[in-house]
Design a protein around this motif. Structure first.
Motif: not given
Length: 298
Positions: A169-190
């Motif tokens: 979620h958003f921490i505050d009110s405001g305006i958010c730009e469009k999201s940029a996507k970066i391809k990559g692997s799928y390691y666990s984040v544990n």
């Protein structure tokens, strides 16, 4: 064994990890590491499992998961039998009473449920993944100009376990730009994986966005996918007004991470979170609770 700090109880707890034995074997044994590099970290593996979890047949996994990890379904919009698939359950929405949002606009709120590290006065070239492993913000987002904005700022790393609420979620009110996507692997984040794979956040699939907040300056959101996360789904409307606490998006199945970067001197993080981070412990937080405050002079 993963130990974290419970802010409410003011005590340390042991995390119950989904698939802990498999994770340890995959990231520690020669055969497991071989399969990880050959198959598990690949998009196809996560996509195939995600396909299964989107099907009605996967509903049979829900009861066992709820029981094993004590999921509180009184907080969800849907009842147990209303979920159409395991993924539908996994990225479940909560009811309006489940996560009250701190009403003080100058309070920095948690942007999701999970386990939180906080770092201030950051060095853009030596961001901490875990003790001994670092990475750079430039490598994380592949944009030198944007990265420079956050030198000497604050970094928050929120790790979402498979058992957690998986919307952010958003921490505050405001305006958010469009999201940029970066391809990559799928390691666990544990943490088990974070201690084995160098620059893991920079290896995995990820998306980043600039959020122009009203009370905390420009904030960089980075969402990092992980093993079996078929999608990072953005649900917010770009370039339109956002309200504090509004949903930004969600992850499909798997543990995931959301990282926030603040410009220098814009926020002050609560001391207990900074202290536990310095000791090497994450703090368990819930969406909407106060984790700091605005440091902008008014």
């Amino acid at each position: 064994m993963i130990k974290y700090y419970n802010r409410t109880k003011k005590s340390y707890e042991i995390e119950k990890v989904a698939g802990e034995k498999v994770l340890n074997w995959t990231y520690s044994s020669p055969i497991g590491v071989g399969l990880l590099e050959l198959i598990i970290k690949r998009r196809l593996c996560s996509s195939l499992y995600g396909w299964y979890l989107n099907r009605r047949m996967s509903r049979k996994k829900i009861n066992t998961f709820v029981t094993n990890f004590n999921i509180d379904l009184t907080q969800t919009e849907k009842k147990l039998n209303d979920f159409s698939s395991f993924n539908d359950f996994f990225y479940r929405k909560l009811n309006s009473q489940a996560r009250p949002i701190d009403t003080n606009n100058l309070s920095l709120i948690s942007f999701g449920d999970g386990r939180l590290y906080a770092y201030d006065n950051i060095d853009l070239n030596r961001l901490v993944q875990v003790k001994g492993f670092t990475y750079s913000l430039k490598e994380l987002i592949n944009d030198d100009h944007i990265a420079e904005k956050f030198n000497n700022g604050t970094c928050l790393i929120l790790r979402l376990c498979p058992t957690d609420y998986h919307r952010f979620h958003f921490i505050d009110s405001g305006i958010c730009e469009k999201s940029a996507k970066i391809k990559g692997s799928y390691y666990s984040v544990n943490p088990i994986a974070l201690q084995k794979v160098k620059k893991l956040f920079c290896e995995n699939k990820r998306e980043w966005t600039i959020f122009h907040s009203n009370n905390f300056g420009d904030v960089l959101y980075v969402e990092v996918g992980a093993t079996c996360v078929g999608s990072i789904v953005q649900t917010y409307p770009p370039h339109k007004p956002i309200n504090r606490g509004d949903e930004k998006g969600y992850f499909k199945f798997g543990g995931s991470t959301v990282i926030l970067f603040f410009e220098a001197n814009k926020v002050k993080i609560d001391e207990d979170i900074l202290r536990q981070t310095s000791l090497g412990y994450e703090c368990y937080v819930l969406l909407g609770e106060k984790i700091g405050k605005s440091n902008i002079e008014r």
